[in-house]
Design a protein around this motif. Structure first.
Motif, PDB file in Angstrom:
ATOM      1  N   TYR A 153       0.840  -1.209   0.000  1.00  0.00           N
ATOM      2  CA  TYR A 153       0.000   0.000   0.000  1.00  0.00           C
ATOM      3  C   TYR A 153       0.871   1.253   0.000  1.00  0.00           C
ATOM      4  O   TYR A 153       0.645   2.198  -0.774  1.00  0.00           O
ATOM      5  N   LEU A 154       1.906   1.255   0.859  1.00  0.00           N
ATOM      6  CA  LEU A 154       2.779   2.433   0.931  1.00  0.00           C
ATOM      7  C   LEU A 154       3.593   2.581  -0.353  1.00  0.00           C
ATOM      8  O   LEU A 154       3.829   3.704  -0.820  1.00  0.00           O
ATOM      9  N   ILE A 155       4.008   1.451  -0.936  1.00  0.00           N
ATOM     10  CA  ILE A 155       4.764   1.518  -2.197  1.00  0.00           C
ATOM     11  C   ILE A 155       3.879   2.101  -3.294  1.00  0.00           C
ATOM     12  O   ILE A 155       4.312   2.959  -4.072  1.00  0.00           O
ATOM     13  N   LEU A 156       2.614   1.639  -3.338  1.00  0.00           N
ATOM     14  CA  LEU A 156       1.699   2.174  -4.350  1.00  0.00           C
ATOM     15  C   LEU A 156       1.547   3.686  -4.199  1.00  0.00           C
ATOM     16  O   LEU A 156       1.555   4.417  -5.191  1.00  0.00           O
ATOM     17  N   ARG A 157       1.438   4.126  -2.966  1.00  0.00           N
ATOM     18  CA  ARG A 157       1.311   5.578  -2.739  1.00  0.00           C
ATOM     19  C   ARG A 157       2.551   6.313  -3.222  1.00  0.00           C
ATOM     20  O   ARG A 157       2.471   7.403  -3.769  1.00  0.00           O
ATOM     21  N   ARG A 158       3.704   5.672  -2.986  1.00  0.00           N
ATOM     22  CA  ARG A 158       4.973   6.301  -3.324  1.00  0.00           C
ATOM     23  C   ARG A 158       5.113   6.439  -4.832  1.00  0.00           C
ATOM     24  O   ARG A 158       5.672   7.411  -5.315  1.00  0.00           O
ATOM     25  N   TYR A 159       4.625   5.434  -5.579  1.00  0.00           N
ATOM     26  CA  TYR A 159       4.900   5.399  -7.009  1.00  0.00           C
ATOM     27  C   TYR A 159       3.773   5.938  -7.875  1.00  0.00           C
ATOM     28  O   TYR A 159       3.900   5.957  -9.091  1.00  0.00           O
ATOM     29  N   SER A 160       2.666   6.326  -7.278  1.00  0.00           N
ATOM     30  CA  SER A 160       1.637   6.939  -8.108  1.00  0.00           C
ATOM     31  C   SER A 160       1.686   8.436  -7.853  1.00  0.00           C
ATOM     32  O   SER A 160       2.159   8.884  -6.817  1.00  0.00           O
ATOM     33  N   SER A 161       1.214   9.189  -8.828  1.00  0.00           N
ATOM     34  CA  SER A 161       1.394  10.624  -8.696  1.00  0.00           C
ATOM     35  C   SER A 161       0.080  11.358  -8.921  1.00  0.00           C
ATOM     36  O   SER A 161      -0.841  10.836  -9.546  1.00  0.00           O
ATOM     37  N   GLY A 162       0.014  12.553  -8.387  1.00  0.00           N
ATOM     38  CA  GLY A 162      -1.112  13.427  -8.650  1.00  0.00           C
ATOM     39  C   GLY A 162      -2.371  13.046  -7.902  1.00  0.00           C
ATOM     40  O   GLY A 162      -2.338  12.350  -6.894  1.00  0.00           O
ATOM     41  N   GLY A 163      -3.506  13.502  -8.427  1.00  0.00           N
ATOM     42  CA  GLY A 163      -4.770  13.364  -7.734  1.00  0.00           C
ATOM     43  C   GLY A 163      -5.310  11.949  -7.657  1.00  0.00           C
ATOM     44  O   GLY A 163      -6.249  11.696  -6.921  1.00  0.00           O
ATOM     45  N   GLN A 164      -4.714  11.020  -8.430  1.00  0.00           N
ATOM     46  CA  GLN A 164      -5.292   9.677  -8.412  1.00  0.00           C
ATOM     47  C   GLN A 164      -4.739   8.823  -7.279  1.00  0.00           C
ATOM     48  O   GLN A 164      -5.325   7.797  -6.942  1.00  0.00           O
ATOM     49  N   THR A 165      -3.628   9.243  -6.668  1.00  0.00           N
ATOM     50  CA  THR A 165      -3.025   8.460  -5.580  1.00  0.00           C
ATOM     51  C   THR A 165      -4.032   8.063  -4.506  1.00  0.00           C
ATOM     52  O   THR A 165      -4.120   6.880  -4.169  1.00  0.00           O
ATOM     53  N   PRO A 166      -4.815   9.026  -3.948  1.00  0.00           N
ATOM     54  CA  PRO A 166      -5.719   8.641  -2.863  1.00  0.00           C
ATOM     55  C   PRO A 166      -6.741   7.588  -3.283  1.00  0.00           C
ATOM     56  O   PRO A 166      -7.023   6.673  -2.511  1.00  0.00           O
ATOM     57  N   VAL A 167      -7.266   7.703  -4.505  1.00  0.00           N
ATOM     58  CA  VAL A 167      -8.287   6.745  -4.944  1.00  0.00           C
ATOM     59  C   VAL A 167      -7.672   5.353  -5.069  1.00  0.00           C
ATOM     60  O   VAL A 167      -8.217   4.361  -4.564  1.00  0.00           O
ATOM     61  N   LEU A 168      -6.522   5.266  -5.744  1.00  0.00           N
ATOM     62  CA  LEU A 168      -5.872   3.970  -5.921  1.00  0.00           C
ATOM     63  C   LEU A 168      -5.525   3.367  -4.562  1.00  0.00           C
ATOM     64  O   LEU A 168      -5.776   2.185  -4.304  1.00  0.00           O
ATOM     65  N   ALA A 169      -4.954   4.194  -3.682  1.00  0.00           N
ATOM     66  CA  ALA A 169      -4.529   3.696  -2.380  1.00  0.00           C
ATOM     67  C   ALA A 169      -5.726   3.225  -1.564  1.00  0.00           C
ATOM     68  O   ALA A 169      -5.684   2.145  -0.968  1.00  0.00           O
ATOM     69  N   ALA A 170      -6.807   4.013  -1.569  1.00  0.00           N
ATOM     70  CA  ALA A 170      -7.982   3.631  -0.785  1.00  0.00           C
ATOM     71  C   ALA A 170      -8.550   2.308  -1.291  1.00  0.00           C
ATOM     72  O   ALA A 170      -8.948   1.444  -0.505  1.00  0.00           O
TER      73      ALA A 170
END
Lengths: 225, 239
Positions: free
Chosen positions: B125-142
C-alpha cells in the motif's frame, strides 16, 4: 442490460481477435512459463516422489509469474490510444469493460495452462493419484482468482510510474491465500494424501468475495483522474 | 499544537516509563519461560496497536471513497505508516521470543503468517502511494486498502487450516487461559502507553500530510490562476 452485454461482447471479441492475430500475450507467457519449468527442474532436480510433492507449488508459481506478463498488457494498449478516456465520457457501463478484460485474461491464462500441463507431466513424471477432474475445477477457480484481481490491479498499476514492476508488488500480497489454496488443492490431488475440498471451497469464497469487490470498485478506478 | 504535543509527549513518556517498570520489575517471572517472557509486554501491545491502526486505515479509506475528503486520505496514509512500524516491532520481537522458547526463529503458523502477510499488504500500500502521482493516488490507495482489509480474514482462515503453533490467546481465550493479575496490569499499562505514543505519532504524521496537501493545493491553484491571468486570491480559502 443489453448495453452491458453488447459492450462486453464487442470488447472481448476485439481483444480475442487482436490476440489471435498478434499472439503477443500467449507467446511471451508460454516462453516465460517454459523457462520457469526448466529452471526449477534444474534447481531442485527432484525424484518422481518429490516432484509429486512440489509440483503443485511449481505449476502455480510458473502460472502466476506468466499471468503477470499477460495482465500487464491488458490496459497498456487502451491507455496508449486514449480508449480509457473515451470510455470515461461514454455512458457504457464500466463493469462490462472490466468483465470483458477479465474473461479475456482468463481465456489467455487458461490456454497457457492447457498447453503447459502436458509439459509439466512430462518433465516431472507426474501421475495424479487423486481424481483428475478435480484438477480442472481447481484450475478454473484458481485462474479466475488470479485474473480477476490481476485485471483490476493492472488497471491501478497502469496509472503509476513504474507500471510493469508495480503490478506484482500490489497483486502478490493480496493473492497469497488464493495461491496457498491452489497449491494445497493441487498437491492434495496429485499425492492423494488428503482431501482438497476445503481448499476448493476457500478458492470459491475468494473468487466470490473479490469478484464482488472488483465490480463494486472498478468504476471508481476507471474514473480516478 | 506545540503545547498540546509537549503535554501528550510527557504523558506518553510517563506511561512508557511506568509500563517498563511494571513489565521488568513488578510483574512476576513466568514459571517455565523465565525472563524472556517479559517481551510479551511489548509484543502484544504492539500487535494490538498495529491492528487498530490498520482498522483505522480501512475506515479512513472507505470514508475517502464515499466522501472524497483530503483529511480522510491524510489519516489513511498516517495510520498505515504507523501501523507498519508497530507491525514491524511485532515481527521483530516475535522471533526474539520464539528462538529460546520454541527453539526456532520462525514458523508458518496462522497468526505469524497472517501478521506477516498483513505487513506485506500494507507495505505494498505504501509503495503504491509512493509510485503513483497526482490526484489519483488517494483513490488507488484507498481501493487497495479495501482489498487488503477484506483479504485478512481469508488469509487467517486459510493459514489456520494450514497449520498452527502460536500460543492460544491467554486473555479471554477459553478454558485454562488467564494470567497473573500483575502480568495483566503490566500488559494493559504498556498497551495504554503504546496507544498514546502511537496516537501522537499518528497525529504528527497526519498534520504533516495535511500541510503537504495544502501546499500542493496552493501550488495547483496558483498555476491555474497564472494561466487564467487572474489575481491571486487567498490560498487559505480552500480547505
Amino acid at each position: 442490460m443489453s448495453s452491458l452485454a453488447a459492450v462486453f461482447k464487442s470488447t472481448l471479441a476485439k481483444d480475442l481477435r487482436m490476440e489471435w492475430r498478434s499472439k503477443d500475450a500467449i507467446n511471451s507467457m508460454l516462453f516465460f512459463a517454459l523457462l520457469v519449468v526448466v529452471i526449477f527442474s534444474f534447481s531442485f532436480d527432484p525424484t518422481a516422489e518429490e516432484s509429486r510433492q512440489i509440483a503443485g507449488g511449481l505449476i502455480w508459481v510458473a502460472f502466476l509469474f506468466a499471468a503477470v506478463v499477460a495482465l500487464n498488457q491488458t490496459w497498456a494498449r487502451e491507455l496508449r490510444n486514449q480508449v480509457l478516456d473515451a470510455y470515461r465520457i461514454s455512458p457504457a457501463p464500466a463493469n462490462s469493460l472490466f468483465l470483458a478484460k477479465t474473461v479475456g485474461n482468463f481465456i489467455f491464462v487458461g490456454v497457457l495452462e492447457l498447453l503447459m500441463a502436458p509439459l509439466f507431466v512430462m518433465f516431472y513424471n507426474l501421475r495424479p493419484i487423486g481424481p483428475v477432474w478435480e484438477l480442472a475445477v481447481v484450475g478454473a477457480l484458481g485462474t479466475w482468482a488470479l485474473v480477476v484481481n490481476g485485471t483490476f490491479f493492472a488497471a491501478m498499476s497502469i496509472r503509476t510510474r513504474s507500471r510493469e514492476v508495480m503490478l506484482p508488488l500490489i497483486l502478490f500480497p493480496v493473492s497469497i491465500p488464493a495461491l496457498l489454496a491452489m497449491v494445497e488443492a493441487t498437491t492434495a490431488i496429485l499425492t492423494g494424501d488428503s482431501s482438497p475440498v476445503f481448499w476448493m471451497n476457500l478458492l470459491a469464497v475468494y473468487d466470490l468475495v473479490f469478484t464482488t469487490a472488483c465490480l463494486l470498485l472498478f468504476e471508481t478506478i476507471l474514473n480516478a483522474e | 499544537m506545540r503545547t498540546k504535543l509537549t503535554i501528550f509527549g510527557l504523558i506518553a513518556f510517563a506511561l512508557l516509563s511506568y509500563g517498563l517498570y511494571q513489565a521488568m520489575i513488578v510483574a512476576p517471572t513466568e514459571a517455565t519461560m523465565g525472563n524472556v517472557q517479559r517481551i510479551f509486554y511489548y509484543h502484544v501491545p504492539s500487535a494490538w496497536t498495529a491492528f487498530l491502526m490498520f482498522f483505522a486505515n480501512f475506515l479512513a479509506s472507505a470514508w475517502y471513497l464515499i466522501k472524497r475528503g483530503p483529511r480522510a486520505d491524510a489519516f489513511a496514509l498516517a495510520s498505515a505508516e504507523v501501523g507498519v512500524v508497530f507491525c514491524t516491532v511485532v515481527l521483530i520481537t516475535g522471533p526474539l521470543w520464539a528462538r529460546p522458547v520454541w527453539g526456532i526463529w520462525w514458523t508458518w503458523d496462522a497468526r505469524l503468517t497472517t501478521t506477516l502477510i498483513l505487513w506485506l499488504i500494507y507495505v505494498s500500500y505504501l509503495i503504491l502511494r509512493r509510485y503513483s502521482s497526482g490526484g489519483q493516488t488517494p483513490v488507488l490507495a484507498a481501493t487497495l486498502a479495501i482489498f487488503g482489509f477484506i483479504d485478512v480474514p481469508i488469509v487467517y482462515l486459510s493459514i489456520r487450516y494450514f497449520r498452527t503453533q502460536h500460543p492460544q490467546p491467554v486473555i479471554a481465550g477459553g478454558q485454562g487461559s488467564g494470567i497473573d493479575p500483575l502480568m495483566l496490569k503490566a500488559l494493559l499499562i504498556n498497551w495504554l502507553a503504546f496507544l498514546v505514543f502511537g496516537a501522537i505519532v499518528l497525529w504528527v504524521r497526519y498534520k504533516l500530510e495535511r500541510a503537504r496537501q495544502q501546499v500542493e493545493e496552493a501550488h495547483a491553484l496558483r498555476e491555474e490562476q497564472q494561466y487564467e491571468e487572474k489575481p491571486l486570491i487567498n490560498a487559505r480559502a480552500i480547505r
